[in-house]
Scaffold this active site. Sequence first.
Site, PDB file in Angstrom:
ATOM      1  N   LEU A  83     -24.248  20.811 -11.876  1.00  0.00           N
ATOM      2  CA  LEU A  83     -24.563  19.714 -12.803  1.00  0.00           C
ATOM      3  C   LEU A  83     -24.930  20.180 -14.203  1.00  0.00           C
ATOM      4  CD1 LEU A  83     -26.511  17.377 -10.364  1.00  0.00           C
ATOM      5  CD2 LEU A  83     -24.086  17.364 -10.985  1.00  0.00           C
ATOM      6  N   HIS A 102     -14.401  17.101 -10.275  1.00  0.00           N
ATOM      7  CA  HIS A 102     -15.119  15.941 -10.808  1.00  0.00           C
ATOM      8  C   HIS A 102     -14.723  14.717  -9.990  1.00  0.00           C
ATOM      9  CE1 HIS A 102     -17.240  13.443 -13.681  1.00  0.00           C
ATOM     10  NE2 HIS A 102     -16.192  12.645 -13.691  1.00  0.00           N
TER      11      HIS A 102
END
Length: 199
Positions: A83, A102
């Site tokens: 992240l 993603h």
Amino acid sequence: MGLKRIAVFISGGGTNLQSLIRHIHGKYGSIELVISSNPKAYGLKRAEENKIENLYINPNRDEEILERLREKEIDFIVLAGYLQKISSPLVTAYRGKIINIHPSLIPSFCGPDYYGIKVHQKAIEYGVKISGATVHFVDEGMDTGPIIMQEAVEVYPEDKPEDLQNRVLDVEHKILSESVKKMCQDKLILNGRIVKVIE
Ligand code: GRF
């Protein structure tokens, strides 16, 4: 010529890491190192259970990350639920050698504010009829690098964000493993923004 040496970067549960351990590790590549931006990431436990070197490194400590990667002679890096934005020095050192997964069809629902469940909330709010997952090379931007593989899933009117997240996660596991396999086989040809995947 041994197996390609892979480092996997995580921040959370590590189901994508688990998929790579199952489908890639010891077959097409060797996962030599797992680095987490979160000391409590369950993915660290998954690495430990599979006897893969793993550690927490503060994501701002570029030098320490680079040092570890050099020590382990890493060929390429897979961001699997990582992240944090990758710093320019790291992108430069491993240009064309870092890939990311993603949970949307880039260029939709991606960029600085789009991560985790939020991606699916925004897709449902928008009313899209399909979403999906994208594997791409990492460049200096956030989710902006050349696209390697994508796969779509349907979005149903009654979907809650968690329903879509789970449907997309299955596809993530599949296309990330396929992409990493092709990477290990040197079958990803990058030409500008276009990635040719050799069958
Ligand atoms: C996945 O949806 C991934 O696309 C996103 O974060 C989630 C983490 O999944 N970046 P996991 O840690 O691999 O289970």
